[in-house]
Design a protein around this motif. Structure first.
Motif, PDB file in Angstrom:
ATOM      1  N   LEU A   1      11.860   0.878  -0.238  1.00  0.00           N
ATOM      2  CA  LEU A   1      10.566   0.223  -0.101  1.00  0.00           C
ATOM      3  C   LEU A   1      10.311  -0.755  -1.233  1.00  0.00           C
ATOM      4  O   LEU A   1       9.670  -1.797  -1.031  1.00  0.00           O
ATOM      5  CB  LEU A   1       9.456   1.274  -0.034  1.00  0.00           C
ATOM      6  N   PHE A   2      10.801  -0.442  -2.414  1.00  0.00           N
ATOM      7  CA  PHE A   2      10.688  -1.377  -3.532  1.00  0.00           C
ATOM      8  C   PHE A   2      11.361  -2.699  -3.177  1.00  0.00           C
ATOM      9  O   PHE A   2      10.792  -3.781  -3.344  1.00  0.00           O
ATOM     10  CB  PHE A   2      11.330  -0.772  -4.778  1.00  0.00           C
TER      11      PHE A   2
ATOM     12  N   GLY B   1       0.812  -1.208   0.000  1.00  0.00           N
ATOM     13  CA  GLY B   1       0.000   0.000   0.000  1.00  0.00           C
ATOM     14  C   GLY B   1       0.848   1.261   0.000  1.00  0.00           C
ATOM     15  O   GLY B   1       0.581   2.209  -0.750  1.00  0.00           O
ATOM     16  N   ILE B   2       1.884   1.276   0.838  1.00  0.00           N
ATOM     17  CA  ILE B   2       2.762   2.455   0.900  1.00  0.00           C
ATOM     18  C   ILE B   2       3.544   2.599  -0.405  1.00  0.00           C
ATOM     19  O   ILE B   2       3.685   3.707  -0.944  1.00  0.00           O
ATOM     20  CB  ILE B   2       3.724   2.347   2.093  1.00  0.00           C
ATOM     21  N   PHE B   3       4.037   1.483  -0.934  1.00  0.00           N
ATOM     22  CA  PHE B   3       4.798   1.531  -2.177  1.00  0.00           C
ATOM     23  C   PHE B   3       3.924   2.014  -3.331  1.00  0.00           C
ATOM     24  O   PHE B   3       4.355   2.835  -4.156  1.00  0.00           O
ATOM     25  CB  PHE B   3       5.385   0.161  -2.494  1.00  0.00           C
ATOM     26  N   LEU B   4       2.688   1.543  -3.403  1.00  0.00           N
ATOM     27  CA  LEU B   4       1.767   1.987  -4.453  1.00  0.00           C
ATOM     28  C   LEU B   4       1.485   3.480  -4.330  1.00  0.00           C
ATOM     29  O   LEU B   4       1.427   4.194  -5.344  1.00  0.00           O
ATOM     30  CB  LEU B   4       0.467   1.189  -4.383  1.00  0.00           C
TER      31      LEU B   4
ATOM     32  N   ILE C   1      14.325 -14.915   7.215  1.00  0.00           N
ATOM     33  CA  ILE C   1      14.787 -13.525   7.248  1.00  0.00           C
ATOM     34  C   ILE C   1      15.923 -13.280   6.259  1.00  0.00           C
ATOM     35  O   ILE C   1      15.946 -12.254   5.566  1.00  0.00           O
ATOM     36  CB  ILE C   1      15.242 -13.141   8.676  1.00  0.00           C
ATOM     37  N   GLY C   2      16.844 -14.231   6.152  1.00  0.00           N
ATOM     38  CA  GLY C   2      18.038 -14.018   5.341  1.00  0.00           C
ATOM     39  C   GLY C   2      17.783 -13.926   3.851  1.00  0.00           C
ATOM     40  O   GLY C   2      18.237 -12.981   3.187  1.00  0.00           O
ATOM     41  N   ILE C   3      17.052 -14.892   3.297  1.00  0.00           N
ATOM     42  CA  ILE C   3      16.809 -14.897   1.857  1.00  0.00           C
ATOM     43  C   ILE C   3      16.016 -13.662   1.410  1.00  0.00           C
ATOM     44  O   ILE C   3      16.390 -12.995   0.434  1.00  0.00           O
ATOM     45  CB  ILE C   3      16.121 -16.203   1.419  1.00  0.00           C
ATOM     46  N   PRO C   4      14.913 -13.299   2.079  1.00  0.00           N
ATOM     47  CA  PRO C   4      14.199 -12.077   1.686  1.00  0.00           C
ATOM     48  C   PRO C   4      15.068 -10.821   1.777  1.00  0.00           C
ATOM     49  O   PRO C   4      14.922  -9.904   0.955  1.00  0.00           O
ATOM     50  CB  PRO C   4      13.033 -12.019   2.676  1.00  0.00           C
ATOM     51  N   SER C   5      15.963 -10.764   2.755  1.00  0.00           N
ATOM     52  CA  SER C   5      16.846  -9.598   2.871  1.00  0.00           C
ATOM     53  C   SER C   5      17.770  -9.493   1.664  1.00  0.00           C
ATOM     54  O   SER C   5      18.008  -8.400   1.138  1.00  0.00           O
ATOM     55  CB  SER C   5      17.674  -9.690   4.158  1.00  0.00           C
ATOM     56  N   ILE C   6      18.279 -10.641   1.221  1.00  0.00           N
ATOM     57  CA  ILE C   6      19.133 -10.666   0.027  1.00  0.00           C
ATOM     58  C   ILE C   6      18.327 -10.253  -1.202  1.00  0.00           C
ATOM     59  O   ILE C   6      18.793  -9.474  -2.046  1.00  0.00           O
ATOM     60  CB  ILE C   6      19.749 -12.064  -0.164  1.00  0.00           C
ATOM     61  N   VAL C   7      17.106 -10.767  -1.305  1.00  0.00           N
ATOM     62  CA  VAL C   7      16.240 -10.409  -2.432  1.00  0.00           C
ATOM     63  C   VAL C   7      15.964  -8.911  -2.440  1.00  0.00           C
ATOM     64  O   VAL C   7      15.985  -8.260  -3.492  1.00  0.00           O
ATOM     65  CB  VAL C   7      14.911 -11.198  -2.362  1.00  0.00           C
ATOM     66  N   ALA C   8      15.728  -8.341  -1.263  1.00  0.00           N
ATOM     67  CA  ALA C   8      15.443  -6.907  -1.165  1.00  0.00           C
ATOM     68  C   ALA C   8      16.607  -6.083  -1.707  1.00  0.00           C
ATOM     69  O   ALA C   8      16.422  -5.165  -2.516  1.00  0.00           O
ATOM     70  CB  ALA C   8      15.148  -6.529   0.285  1.00  0.00           C
ATOM     71  N   SER C   9      17.815  -6.389  -1.269  1.00  0.00           N
ATOM     72  CA  SER C   9      18.993  -5.648  -1.749  1.00  0.00           C
ATOM     73  C   SER C   9      19.234  -5.882  -3.236  1.00  0.00           C
ATOM     74  O   SER C   9      19.613  -4.964  -3.973  1.00  0.00           O
ATOM     75  CB  SER C   9      20.234  -6.055  -0.954  1.00  0.00           C
ATOM     76  N   PHE C  10      18.983  -7.104  -3.695  1.00  0.00           N
ATOM     77  CA  PHE C  10      19.161  -7.408  -5.114  1.00  0.00           C
ATOM     78  C   PHE C  10      18.195  -6.599  -5.973  1.00  0.00           C
ATOM     79  O   PHE C  10      18.576  -6.040  -7.016  1.00  0.00           O
ATOM     80  CB  PHE C  10      18.952  -8.901  -5.371  1.00  0.00           C
ATOM     81  N   MET C  11      16.930  -6.525  -5.560  1.00  0.00           N
ATOM     82  CA  MET C  11      15.940  -5.796  -6.342  1.00  0.00           C
ATOM     83  C   MET C  11      16.241  -4.300  -6.357  1.00  0.00           C
ATOM     84  O   MET C  11      16.037  -3.621  -7.375  1.00  0.00           O
ATOM     85  CB  MET C  11      14.544  -6.061  -5.795  1.00  0.00           C
TER      86      MET C  11
END
Length: 337
Positions: free
Chosen positions: A227-228, A191-194, A249-259
């Motif tokens: 936020l993306f 919602g915030i990102f949109l 926690i670890g995998i999503p954090s890596i995905v966040a930085s990658f994106m």
């Protein structure tokens, strides 16, 4: 249907996504109507950001309206199939609009080219168009399809994360409670990102076509990038709720930085290696010397001929992963079960 709560949820979801898509659908009908009657869309009549929001709306309407049928017959595969169908609808509608719609200002250009310049800054007024080109316009030159790298990434994230929420909460009503916490985090982040995406549509984050941006623009762009990545990370976490905390926690954090890195790569390709600069000094300068062909002498003194990410950009990339991991650790727990 035995589950009355689920039936109400289906109806509210279908009605809600249609209501939320009313303006993007109106924009699409208006542009297509102009193309049929006049063969072009005049700049002053162009509704902002028909792409990607009209294709996104069509994709989400299809995905949500298929929800009762898919959940009944596909069970666990319902979200995957809905995501595939919606993604196909989005890409088809997007490519048709990009290639077929012509926008006319002083010259005719395809909608995808017009949209690229709107990603940089708001369209200029007639008076401003007579002024010399800005540094960004000089760097960009002719149309560069590289802007689609992050343009499509944002669009696909909006579609996939929204469908994940719609289908996920339907599964919660069917008794699958283990994802409720992470789905709630997903809905809030989405919602915030949109909201930031919509703000960018009408302000282009107050960029004026120069590579050096204001403090307000700096803050908004940094929040948007973080936020993306975090939204993408939380989306990933929703499929890992049965795993231990390191994976959850670890995998999503890596995905966040990658994106977030992907967003930066898209902008660097678009701007020949340059990025918007948030200030002066080493902390805000690119880490690499600009090639001579991309740095005409005296053209961009404010960025001192450096390309690539600056230390502040690397911190934003790192912050995206850390914030995503922090959110999951604080509110997601080791696991939702």
């Amino acid at each position: 249907m035995k589950n009355k709560s689920l039936e109400k949820y289906y109806l509210l979801s279908a009605a809600g996504i249609l209501a939320a898509s009313a303006y993007p659908l109106y924009m699409g009908v208006r542009v297509v109507s102009d193309m049929i009657t006049a063969g072009t869309v005049m700049k002053e009549d162009y509704p902002k950001y028909i792409i990607p929001y009209t294709p996104i709306s069509l994709a989400l309407i299809a995905g949500v309206w298929l929800m009762p049928l898919l959940l009944k017959y596909m069970k666990k595969g319902s979200l995957i199939l809905a995501s595939v169908v919606s993604s196909a609808i989005f890409l088809t509608a997007e490519m048709l609009l990009e290639s077929k719609v012509i926008v006319t200002s002083t010259v005719e250009t395809t909608l995808e080219s017009w949209q690229m310049f709107m990603c940089i800054a708001l369209p200029l007024t007639a008076e401003q168009e007579t002024i010399r080109q800005s540094p960004v316009e000089i760097l960009m030159g002719n149309y560069n399809p590289a802007f689609k790298l992050h343009f499509y990434a944002i669009s696909m994230l909006l579609i996939l994360a929204a469908l994940n929420c719609f289908y996920g909460f339907a599964r919660v009503l069917q008794g699958k409670e283990q994802k409720k916490k992470v789905l709630t985090m997903q809905a809030v982040a989405l919602g915030i990102f949109l909201a930031l995406c919509v703000l960018a549509c009408f302000t282009a984050f107050f960029r004026d076509g120069n590579l050096r941006v204001s403090l307000v623009s700096t803050i908004l762009m940094a929040v948007f990038f973080v936020l993306f990545g975090a939204t993408a990370g939380i989306y990933t976490a929703s499929f890992l709720t049965e795993k231990g905390s390191r994976i959850f926690i670890g995998i999503p954090s890596i995905v966040a930085s990658f994106m977030t890195t992907l967003m930066y790569i898209g902008e660097m390709i678009l701007l020949n290696g340059y990025l918007y600069r948030f200030g002066e000094g080493f902390f805000f300068r690119g880490l690499f010397k600009a090639p001579a062909e991309y740095y005409p002498e005296g053209l961009f003194p404010e960025i001192l001929g450096t390309v690539g990410p600056a230390p502040i950009d690397l911190m934003i990339i790192l912050a995206s992963g850390l914030i995503c991991g922090g959110i999951l650790k604080l509110w997601g727990g080791r696991r939702d079960s």
